[in-house]
Design a protein around this motif. Structure first.
Motif, PDB file in Angstrom:
ATOM      1  N   PRO A  63      -7.766   9.206  16.670  1.00 14.91           N
ATOM      2  CA  PRO A  63      -6.454   8.598  16.375  1.00 14.91           C
ATOM      3  C   PRO A  63      -5.904   7.874  17.605  1.00 14.91           C
ATOM      4  CG  PRO A  63      -6.559  10.807  15.477  1.00 14.91           C
ATOM      5  CD  PRO A  63      -7.804  10.624  16.302  1.00 14.91           C
ATOM      6  N   ASN A  64      -5.276   6.753  17.397  1.00 17.79           N
ATOM      7  CA  ASN A  64      -4.697   5.976  18.509  1.00 17.79           C
ATOM      8  C   ASN A  64      -3.452   5.253  18.025  1.00 17.79           C
ATOM      9  OD1 ASN A  64      -5.604   3.591  17.156  1.00 17.79           O
ATOM     10  ND2 ASN A  64      -7.650   3.926  18.049  1.00 17.79           N
ATOM     11  N   SER A  65      -3.008   4.290  18.797  1.00 16.16           N
ATOM     12  CA  SER A  65      -1.758   3.602  18.444  1.00 16.16           C
ATOM     13  C   SER A  65      -1.896   2.752  17.187  1.00 16.16           C
ATOM     14  CB  SER A  65      -1.315   2.719  19.611  1.00 16.16           C
ATOM     15  OG  SER A  65      -2.326   1.749  19.884  1.00 16.16           O
ATOM     16  N   LYS A  66      -3.134   2.453  16.785  1.00 23.28           N
ATOM     17  CA  LYS A  66      -3.336   1.595  15.622  1.00 23.28           C
ATOM     18  C   LYS A  66      -3.627   2.360  14.339  1.00 23.28           C
ATOM     19  CE  LYS A  66      -4.670  -2.535  18.126  1.00 23.28           C
ATOM     20  NZ  LYS A  66      -5.632  -3.641  18.298  1.00 23.28           N
ATOM     21  N   HIS A  67      -4.071   3.591  14.477  1.00 16.85           N
ATOM     22  CA  HIS A  67      -4.306   4.400  13.277  1.00 16.85           C
ATOM     23  C   HIS A  67      -4.196   5.885  13.613  1.00 16.85           C
ATOM     24  CE1 HIS A  67      -8.473   5.374  14.552  1.00 16.85           C
ATOM     25  NE2 HIS A  67      -8.509   4.129  14.989  1.00 16.85           N
ATOM     26  N   ALA A  68      -3.691   6.643  12.652  1.00 19.68           N
ATOM     27  CA  ALA A  68      -3.490   8.080  12.866  1.00 19.68           C
ATOM     28  C   ALA A  68      -4.674   8.895  12.368  1.00 19.68           C
ATOM     29  CB  ALA A  68      -2.215   8.532  12.162  1.00 19.68           C
ATOM     30  N   ARG A 115       5.342 -19.263  -0.170  1.00 20.15           N
ATOM     31  CA  ARG A 115       4.245 -18.900  -1.047  1.00 20.15           C
ATOM     32  C   ARG A 115       4.623 -17.627  -1.797  1.00 20.15           C
ATOM     33  NH1 ARG A 115      -2.166 -18.742   0.448  1.00 20.15           N
ATOM     34  NH2 ARG A 115      -2.899 -18.400  -1.666  1.00 20.15           N
ATOM     35  N   SER A 116       4.323 -17.618  -3.054  1.00 26.38           N
ATOM     36  CA  SER A 116       4.568 -16.430  -3.867  1.00 26.38           C
ATOM     37  C   SER A 116       3.249 -15.759  -4.195  1.00 26.38           C
ATOM     38  CB  SER A 116       5.274 -16.805  -5.172  1.00 26.38           C
ATOM     39  OG  SER A 116       6.533 -17.353  -4.903  1.00 26.38           O
ATOM     40  N   GLN A 117       3.308 -14.480  -4.383  1.00 21.47           N
ATOM     41  CA  GLN A 117       2.104 -13.732  -4.734  1.00 21.47           C
ATOM     42  C   GLN A 117       2.074 -13.507  -6.225  1.00 21.47           C
ATOM     43  OE1 GLN A 117       0.748 -10.378  -2.268  1.00 21.47           O
ATOM     44  NE2 GLN A 117       0.844  -9.148  -4.109  1.00 21.47           N
ATOM     45  N   THR A 118       0.925 -13.695  -6.823  1.00 22.65           N
ATOM     46  CA  THR A 118       0.823 -13.513  -8.264  1.00 22.65           C
ATOM     47  C   THR A 118       0.146 -12.191  -8.618  1.00 22.65           C
ATOM     48  OG1 THR A 118      -1.218 -14.793  -8.214  1.00 22.65           O
ATOM     49  CG2 THR A 118       0.803 -15.966  -8.778  1.00 22.65           C
ATOM     50  N   GLY A 119      -0.875 -11.829  -7.868  1.00 31.26           N
ATOM     51  CA  GLY A 119      -1.572 -10.582  -8.152  1.00 31.26           C
ATOM     52  C   GLY A 119      -1.099  -9.457  -7.251  1.00 31.26           C
ATOM     53  N   SER A 120      -1.355  -8.231  -7.640  1.00 36.53           N
ATOM     54  CA  SER A 120      -1.005  -7.074  -6.802  1.00 36.53           C
ATOM     55  C   SER A 120      -2.093  -6.841  -5.762  1.00 36.53           C
ATOM     56  CB  SER A 120      -0.864  -5.823  -7.669  1.00 36.53           C
ATOM     57  OG  SER A 120       0.203  -5.961  -8.572  1.00 36.53           O
ATOM     58  N   PHE A 121      -1.684  -6.186  -4.674  1.00 35.87           N
ATOM     59  CA  PHE A 121      -2.626  -5.865  -3.605  1.00 35.87           C
ATOM     60  C   PHE A 121      -2.597  -4.361  -3.379  1.00 35.87           C
ATOM     61  CE2 PHE A 121      -3.524  -5.025   0.893  1.00 35.87           C
ATOM     62  CZ  PHE A 121      -4.746  -5.652   1.037  1.00 35.87           C
ATOM     63  N   THR A 122      -3.764  -3.727  -3.314  1.00 34.89           N
ATOM     64  CA  THR A 122      -3.844  -2.296  -3.019  1.00 34.89           C
ATOM     65  C   THR A 122      -4.728  -2.086  -1.796  1.00 34.89           C
ATOM     66  OG1 THR A 122      -5.751  -2.015  -4.486  1.00 34.89           O
ATOM     67  CG2 THR A 122      -3.571  -1.584  -5.428  1.00 34.89           C
ATOM     68  N   THR A 123      -4.425  -1.027  -1.055  1.00 30.32           N
ATOM     69  CA  THR A 123      -5.295  -0.694   0.066  1.00 30.32           C
ATOM     70  C   THR A 123      -5.224   0.803   0.358  1.00 30.32           C
ATOM     71  OG1 THR A 123      -5.930  -1.268   2.341  1.00 30.32           O
ATOM     72  CG2 THR A 123      -3.575  -1.078   1.896  1.00 30.32           C
ATOM     73  N   THR A 124      -6.322   1.305   0.901  1.00 26.80           N
ATOM     74  CA  THR A 124      -6.363   2.678   1.399  1.00 26.80           C
ATOM     75  C   THR A 124      -6.516   2.663   2.918  1.00 26.80           C
ATOM     76  OG1 THR A 124      -8.780   2.809   1.201  1.00 26.80           O
ATOM     77  CG2 THR A 124      -7.469   3.486  -0.726  1.00 26.80           C
ATOM     78  N   SER A 125      -6.390   1.505   3.528  1.00 31.37           N
ATOM     79  CA  SER A 125      -6.663   1.387   4.957  1.00 31.37           C
ATOM     80  C   SER A 125      -5.564   2.040   5.800  1.00 31.37           C
ATOM     81  CB  SER A 125      -6.795  -0.087   5.342  1.00 31.37           C
ATOM     82  OG  SER A 125      -7.057  -0.192   6.731  1.00 31.37           O
ATOM     83  N   THR A 126      -5.993   2.826   6.771  1.00 36.62           N
ATOM     84  CA  THR A 126      -5.045   3.473   7.680  1.00 36.62           C
ATOM     85  C   THR A 126      -4.848   2.650   8.955  1.00 36.62           C
ATOM     86  OG1 THR A 126      -6.866   4.807   8.567  1.00 36.62           O
ATOM     87  CG2 THR A 126      -5.521   5.789   6.808  1.00 36.62           C
ATOM     88  N   SER A 127      -5.501   1.499   9.028  1.00 39.42           N
ATOM     89  CA  SER A 127      -5.205   0.525  10.084  1.00 39.42           C
ATOM     90  C   SER A 127      -4.798  -0.774   9.395  1.00 39.42           C
ATOM     91  CB  SER A 127      -6.418   0.316  10.991  1.00 39.42           C
ATOM     92  OG  SER A 127      -7.521  -0.133  10.243  1.00 39.42           O
ATOM     93  N   ALA A 128      -4.093  -1.629  10.114  1.00 34.32           N
ATOM     94  CA  ALA A 128      -3.472  -2.796   9.479  1.00 34.32           C
ATOM     95  C   ALA A 128      -4.501  -3.747   8.867  1.00 34.32           C
ATOM     96  CB  ALA A 128      -2.638  -3.544  10.507  1.00 34.32           C
ATOM     97  N   VAL A 129      -4.243  -4.144   7.624  1.00 37.08           N
ATOM     98  CA  VAL A 129      -5.076  -5.146   6.949  1.00 37.08           C
ATOM     99  C   VAL A 129      -4.160  -6.217   6.366  1.00 37.08           C
ATOM    100  CG1 VAL A 129      -6.992  -3.620   6.358  1.00 37.08           C
ATOM    101  CG2 VAL A 129      -5.048  -3.804   4.808  1.00 37.08           C
ATOM    102  N   ASP A 130      -4.707  -7.411   6.209  1.00 38.25           N
ATOM    103  CA  ASP A 130      -3.940  -8.513   5.630  1.00 38.25           C
ATOM    104  C   ASP A 130      -3.674  -8.252   4.159  1.00 38.25           C
ATOM    105  OD1 ASP A 130      -4.251  -9.676   8.092  1.00 38.25           O
ATOM    106  OD2 ASP A 130      -5.696 -11.186   7.425  1.00 38.25           O
TER     107      ASP A 130
END
Lengths: 92, 193
Positions: free
Chosen positions: A68-73, B72-87
Protein backbone atom coordinates in the motif's frame (compact mmCIF):
# COMPACT_ATOMS: atom_id res chain seq x y z
CA UNK A 1 -0.39 -6.22 -18.28
CA UNK A 2 -3.41 -4.26 -19.44
CA UNK A 3 -5.89 -5.68 -21.94
CA UNK A 4 -8.50 -3.57 -23.74
CA UNK A 5 -11.35 -5.52 -25.28
CA UNK A 6 -14.50 -4.57 -27.14
CA UNK A 7 -17.57 -6.71 -26.57
CA UNK A 8 -20.72 -6.29 -28.64
CA UNK A 9 -23.39 -6.28 -25.97
CA UNK A 10 -25.84 -4.10 -24.03
CA UNK A 11 -26.88 -4.13 -20.41
CA UNK A 12 -29.48 -2.52 -18.16
CA UNK A 13 -27.58 -2.92 -14.90
CA UNK A 14 -23.88 -1.96 -15.13
CA UNK A 15 -23.07 -3.28 -11.64
CA UNK A 16 -24.57 -6.68 -12.38
CA UNK A 17 -22.85 -6.71 -15.77
CA UNK A 18 -19.49 -6.03 -14.07
CA UNK A 19 -20.15 -8.67 -11.39
CA UNK A 20 -20.87 -11.32 -14.01
CA UNK A 21 -17.59 -10.71 -15.83
CA UNK A 22 -15.54 -10.51 -12.63
CA UNK A 23 -16.97 -13.78 -11.35
CA UNK A 24 -16.06 -15.56 -14.57
CA UNK A 25 -12.54 -14.13 -14.65
CA UNK A 26 -11.82 -14.73 -10.96
CA UNK A 27 -13.11 -18.29 -10.94
CA UNK A 28 -11.50 -19.43 -14.18
CA UNK A 29 -8.18 -17.66 -13.67
CA UNK A 30 -8.00 -18.17 -9.92
CA UNK A 31 -7.30 -14.49 -9.29
CA UNK A 32 -8.75 -11.54 -7.42
CA UNK A 33 -9.81 -8.49 -9.43
CA UNK A 34 -11.73 -6.62 -6.74
CA UNK A 35 -11.12 -5.64 -3.12
CA UNK A 36 -13.53 -6.58 -0.37
CA UNK A 37 -11.91 -4.25 2.14
CA UNK A 38 -9.43 -1.39 2.21
CA UNK A 39 -6.19 -3.35 2.69
CA UNK A 40 -7.13 -6.37 0.63
CA UNK A 41 -4.75 -8.15 -1.73
CA UNK A 42 -5.65 -7.86 -5.44
CA UNK A 43 -4.12 -9.17 -8.64
CA UNK A 44 -5.67 -6.53 -10.88
CA UNK A 45 -8.86 -4.71 -11.72
CA UNK A 46 -11.73 -4.59 -14.18
CA UNK A 47 -13.11 -1.38 -15.69
CA UNK A 48 -15.97 -1.25 -18.17
CA UNK A 49 -17.54 1.53 -20.21
CA UNK A 50 -21.05 0.22 -20.73
CA UNK A 51 -21.86 1.94 -23.98
CA UNK A 52 -25.06 0.90 -25.71
CA UNK A 53 -24.45 -2.10 -28.00
CA UNK A 54 -20.72 -2.06 -27.26
CA UNK A 55 -18.75 -2.44 -24.02
CA UNK A 56 -15.14 -1.27 -23.69
CA UNK A 57 -13.56 -3.65 -21.19
CA UNK A 58 -10.19 -2.97 -19.56
CA UNK A 59 -8.61 -5.76 -17.53
CA UNK A 60 -5.44 -4.78 -15.73
CA UNK A 61 -3.23 -7.51 -14.25
CA UNK A 62 -0.56 -5.95 -12.08
CA UNK A 63 2.99 -6.43 -13.38
CA UNK A 64 4.68 -6.28 -9.99
CA UNK A 65 4.04 -6.64 -6.31
CA UNK A 66 3.34 -3.38 -4.46
CA UNK A 67 2.66 -2.61 -0.84
CA UNK A 68 0.00 0.00 0.00
CA UNK A 69 1.21 3.53 -0.78
CA UNK A 70 -0.09 7.01 -1.46
CA UNK A 71 -1.74 5.86 -4.69
CA UNK A 72 -3.51 2.75 -3.45
CA UNK A 73 -4.45 1.24 -0.11
CA UNK A 74 -4.57 -2.35 -1.34
CA UNK A 75 -1.71 -4.84 -1.74
CA UNK A 76 -0.88 -5.46 -5.39
CA UNK A 77 0.21 -9.03 -6.08
CA UNK A 78 1.41 -10.14 -9.49
CA UNK A 79 -0.05 -13.37 -10.76
CA UNK A 80 2.49 -16.13 -11.39
CA UNK A 81 0.91 -16.76 -14.78
CA UNK A 82 -0.72 -13.73 -16.28
CA UNK A 83 -3.27 -14.95 -18.85
CA UNK A 84 -2.97 -14.11 -22.50
CA UNK A 85 -5.42 -11.91 -24.40
CA UNK A 86 -6.90 -14.88 -26.21
CA UNK A 87 -7.50 -16.69 -22.92
CA UNK A 88 -9.28 -13.65 -21.55
CA UNK A 89 -11.38 -13.18 -24.67
CA UNK A 90 -12.65 -16.75 -24.37
CA UNK A 91 -13.78 -16.09 -20.80
CA UNK A 92 -15.29 -12.65 -21.35
CA UNK B 1 -66.38 78.31 -30.81
CA UNK B 2 -62.64 79.12 -30.45
CA UNK B 3 -59.86 77.67 -32.59
CA UNK B 4 -58.24 74.42 -31.48
CA UNK B 5 -54.43 74.03 -31.43
CA UNK B 6 -53.44 70.93 -33.39
CA UNK B 7 -49.91 69.56 -34.04
CA UNK B 8 -46.47 70.87 -33.18
CA UNK B 9 -46.86 74.54 -33.10
CA UNK B 10 -45.35 77.06 -30.81
CA UNK B 11 -41.86 75.46 -30.68
CA UNK B 12 -39.07 77.83 -29.76
CA UNK B 13 -36.17 78.48 -32.12
CA UNK B 14 -33.20 76.25 -31.09
CA UNK B 15 -30.67 78.28 -32.97
CA UNK B 16 -29.35 75.24 -34.84
CA UNK B 17 -28.56 76.19 -38.41
CA UNK B 18 -30.46 74.12 -40.94
CA UNK B 19 -27.24 73.35 -42.82
CA UNK B 20 -25.19 72.28 -39.78
CA UNK B 21 -25.17 68.61 -40.78
CA UNK B 22 -23.97 68.08 -44.32
CA UNK B 23 -23.08 64.45 -44.76
CA UNK B 24 -24.83 61.13 -44.24
CA UNK B 25 -24.11 59.98 -40.70
CA UNK B 26 -23.15 63.39 -39.35
CA UNK B 27 -24.30 64.03 -35.83
CA UNK B 28 -24.90 67.09 -33.76
CA UNK B 29 -22.30 68.15 -31.17
CA UNK B 30 -21.96 71.05 -28.82
CA UNK B 31 -19.28 72.85 -26.85
CA UNK B 32 -20.21 76.48 -26.38
CA UNK B 33 -22.05 76.53 -29.69
CA UNK B 34 -23.72 73.95 -31.89
CA UNK B 35 -21.30 72.08 -34.08
CA UNK B 36 -21.09 69.20 -36.52
CA UNK B 37 -19.47 65.91 -35.67
CA UNK B 38 -18.60 64.34 -39.03
CA UNK B 39 -19.32 60.67 -39.51
CA UNK B 40 -16.36 58.40 -38.67
CA UNK B 41 -14.96 55.45 -40.57
CA UNK B 42 -16.72 52.09 -40.91
CA UNK B 43 -16.77 50.01 -37.71
CA UNK B 44 -15.72 52.96 -35.52
CA UNK B 45 -17.76 53.85 -32.47
CA UNK B 46 -18.51 57.26 -31.01
CA UNK B 47 -16.79 57.60 -27.65
CA UNK B 48 -16.44 60.32 -25.03
CA UNK B 49 -13.10 62.15 -24.90
CA UNK B 50 -12.80 65.32 -22.83
CA UNK B 51 -9.67 66.39 -24.72
CA UNK B 52 -11.69 66.78 -27.91
CA UNK B 53 -13.23 70.17 -28.70
CA UNK B 54 -16.72 68.68 -28.70
CA UNK B 55 -16.05 66.04 -26.03
CA UNK B 56 -16.63 63.18 -28.49
CA UNK B 57 -14.64 61.35 -31.12
CA UNK B 58 -14.92 58.38 -33.45
CA UNK B 59 -12.53 55.59 -32.48
CA UNK B 60 -11.85 51.92 -33.16
CA UNK B 61 -13.88 49.72 -30.81
CA UNK B 62 -11.90 47.81 -28.18
CA UNK B 63 -11.92 44.01 -28.48
CA UNK B 64 -14.44 42.10 -26.41
CA UNK B 65 -13.60 39.13 -24.19
CA UNK B 66 -12.79 35.82 -25.85
CA UNK B 67 -15.10 33.09 -24.61
CA UNK B 68 -14.74 29.44 -25.55
CA UNK B 69 -16.59 26.44 -24.18
CA UNK B 70 -15.70 22.78 -24.43
CA UNK B 71 -18.12 20.19 -23.14
CA UNK B 72 -18.90 16.51 -23.33
CA UNK B 73 -21.67 14.39 -21.93
CA UNK B 74 -21.44 10.75 -21.03
CA UNK B 75 -23.97 8.37 -22.46
CA UNK B 76 -22.91 5.01 -21.05
CA UNK B 77 -22.17 4.05 -17.45
CA UNK B 78 -18.66 3.35 -16.24
CA UNK B 79 -17.76 0.72 -13.62
CA UNK B 80 -14.45 -0.11 -12.04
CA UNK B 81 -12.95 -2.25 -9.30
CA UNK B 82 -9.60 -0.47 -9.49
CA UNK B 83 -8.06 0.63 -6.20
CA UNK B 84 -5.71 2.98 -8.05
CA UNK B 85 -6.87 5.86 -10.23
CA UNK B 86 -8.23 4.98 -13.68
CA UNK B 87 -9.75 7.17 -16.38
CA UNK B 88 -13.51 7.28 -16.43
CA UNK B 89 -13.83 6.47 -20.11
CA UNK B 90 -15.48 9.14 -22.30
CA UNK B 91 -14.90 11.94 -19.79
CA UNK B 92 -12.09 13.70 -21.63
CA UNK B 93 -12.09 17.19 -23.13
CA UNK B 94 -9.52 19.79 -24.19
CA UNK B 95 -9.55 23.07 -22.30
CA UNK B 96 -9.79 26.28 -24.34
CA UNK B 97 -6.37 27.74 -25.17
CA UNK B 98 -6.60 31.51 -24.60
CA UNK B 99 -3.58 33.77 -24.02
CA UNK B 100 -3.66 35.07 -20.43
CA UNK B 101 -7.06 33.39 -20.09
CA UNK B 102 -8.66 31.52 -17.22
CA UNK B 103 -10.70 28.35 -17.38
CA UNK B 104 -13.58 27.38 -15.12
CA UNK B 105 -14.07 23.62 -15.25
CA UNK B 106 -16.68 21.41 -13.71
CA UNK B 107 -17.84 17.84 -13.85
CA UNK B 108 -21.18 16.52 -12.69
CA UNK B 109 -22.30 12.92 -12.50
CA UNK B 110 -24.12 10.45 -10.30
CA UNK B 111 -22.04 7.76 -8.60
CA UNK B 112 -22.46 4.74 -6.38
CA UNK B 113 -20.63 1.74 -4.94
CA UNK B 114 -22.26 -1.64 -4.46
CA UNK B 115 -20.30 -2.28 -1.24
CA UNK B 116 -21.51 -0.27 1.78
CA UNK B 117 -18.15 -0.55 3.55
CA UNK B 118 -16.12 1.14 0.83
CA UNK B 119 -15.40 4.57 -0.60
CA UNK B 120 -15.17 6.02 -4.11
CA UNK B 121 -12.62 8.76 -4.86
CA UNK B 122 -12.83 11.05 -7.88
CA UNK B 123 -10.30 13.36 -9.49
CA UNK B 124 -10.54 16.13 -12.05
CA UNK B 125 -7.25 15.45 -13.77
CA UNK B 126 -5.44 18.26 -15.62
CA UNK B 127 -2.93 17.22 -18.29
CA UNK B 128 -2.65 13.61 -17.25
CA UNK B 129 -0.73 14.13 -14.07
CA UNK B 130 -1.73 17.29 -12.26
CA UNK B 131 -4.78 16.58 -10.17
CA UNK B 132 -6.81 19.78 -10.17
CA UNK B 133 -9.34 18.76 -7.57
CA UNK B 134 -10.61 15.56 -5.96
CA UNK B 135 -13.12 14.27 -3.48
CA UNK B 136 -13.96 11.05 -1.67
CA UNK B 137 -17.47 9.69 -1.42
CA UNK B 138 -17.78 8.01 1.96
CA UNK B 139 -19.47 4.70 2.57
CA UNK B 140 -23.17 4.60 3.18
CA UNK B 141 -22.93 2.76 6.50
CA UNK B 142 -25.93 0.90 7.81
CA UNK B 143 -28.30 3.06 5.80
CA UNK B 144 -26.90 1.82 2.53
CA UNK B 145 -24.73 3.50 -0.05
CA UNK B 146 -26.35 6.59 -1.50
CA UNK B 147 -26.43 7.18 -5.22
CA UNK B 148 -24.84 10.61 -4.83
CA UNK B 149 -24.60 13.44 -7.29
CA UNK B 150 -20.96 14.45 -7.53
CA UNK B 151 -19.62 17.85 -8.62
CA UNK B 152 -15.95 18.65 -9.20
CA UNK B 153 -15.07 22.30 -9.83
CA UNK B 154 -11.76 23.98 -10.61
CA UNK B 155 -10.36 27.30 -11.82
CA UNK B 156 -7.15 27.04 -13.84
CA UNK B 157 -5.20 28.54 -16.74
CA UNK B 158 -6.88 28.30 -20.17
CA UNK B 159 -3.89 26.45 -21.60
CA UNK B 160 -5.37 23.83 -23.91
CA UNK B 161 -4.55 20.97 -21.56
CA UNK B 162 -6.61 17.79 -21.44
CA UNK B 163 -9.13 17.43 -18.65
CA UNK B 164 -10.51 14.07 -17.59
CA UNK B 165 -12.26 12.39 -14.71
CA UNK B 166 -10.51 9.63 -12.82
CA UNK B 167 -11.81 7.45 -10.04
CA UNK B 168 -10.75 4.67 -7.70
CA UNK B 169 -12.50 2.55 -5.12
CA UNK B 170 -11.34 1.26 -1.76
CA UNK B 171 -13.32 -1.91 -2.53
CA UNK B 172 -16.35 -3.26 -4.32
CA UNK B 173 -17.50 -1.92 -7.68
CA UNK B 174 -17.77 1.81 -8.24
CA UNK B 175 -20.18 3.20 -10.79
CA UNK B 176 -20.33 6.49 -12.61
CA UNK B 177 -23.77 6.49 -14.16
CA UNK B 178 -24.65 7.54 -17.68
CA UNK B 179 -28.20 8.54 -18.60
CA UNK B 180 -29.07 9.11 -14.96
CA UNK B 181 -32.57 10.36 -14.27
CA UNK B 182 -31.48 13.27 -12.08
CA UNK B 183 -27.98 14.17 -13.27
CA UNK B 184 -26.72 14.45 -16.81
CA UNK B 185 -23.09 13.34 -16.61
CA UNK B 186 -21.10 16.17 -18.09
CA UNK B 187 -17.64 17.70 -18.19
CA UNK B 188 -17.44 21.38 -19.13
CA UNK B 189 -14.54 23.82 -19.50
CA UNK B 190 -15.46 27.50 -19.83
CA UNK B 191 -12.51 29.63 -20.95
CA UNK B 192 -12.40 33.45 -20.82
CA UNK B 193 -9.57 35.80 -21.78
Amino acid sequence: MKYNLIKKTSCDDPVLCSHNIIEKLESKLNCKLHADKKNDMVNGSLSIYHSNLEHQITIDFYDKNEEPNSKHATIFKKLNDIPTESEIKKIV
Amino acid sequence: MGKKLIGSVGLTDTGVPDDLLTTKGDTHGFSSTNARIPIGDNDQVLTADSSEALGLKWATAGGGATVEIAERSQTGSFTTTSTSAVDVTSFTITKPDITDGKCFSYATFAAYNDDNSTTNTYFLDDNGSDVAVGMTQEDGGSGGYANNNISLVDLSVADGNTLKIQMLVSGGTGVCYGNNTYTVPKLVAFGVG
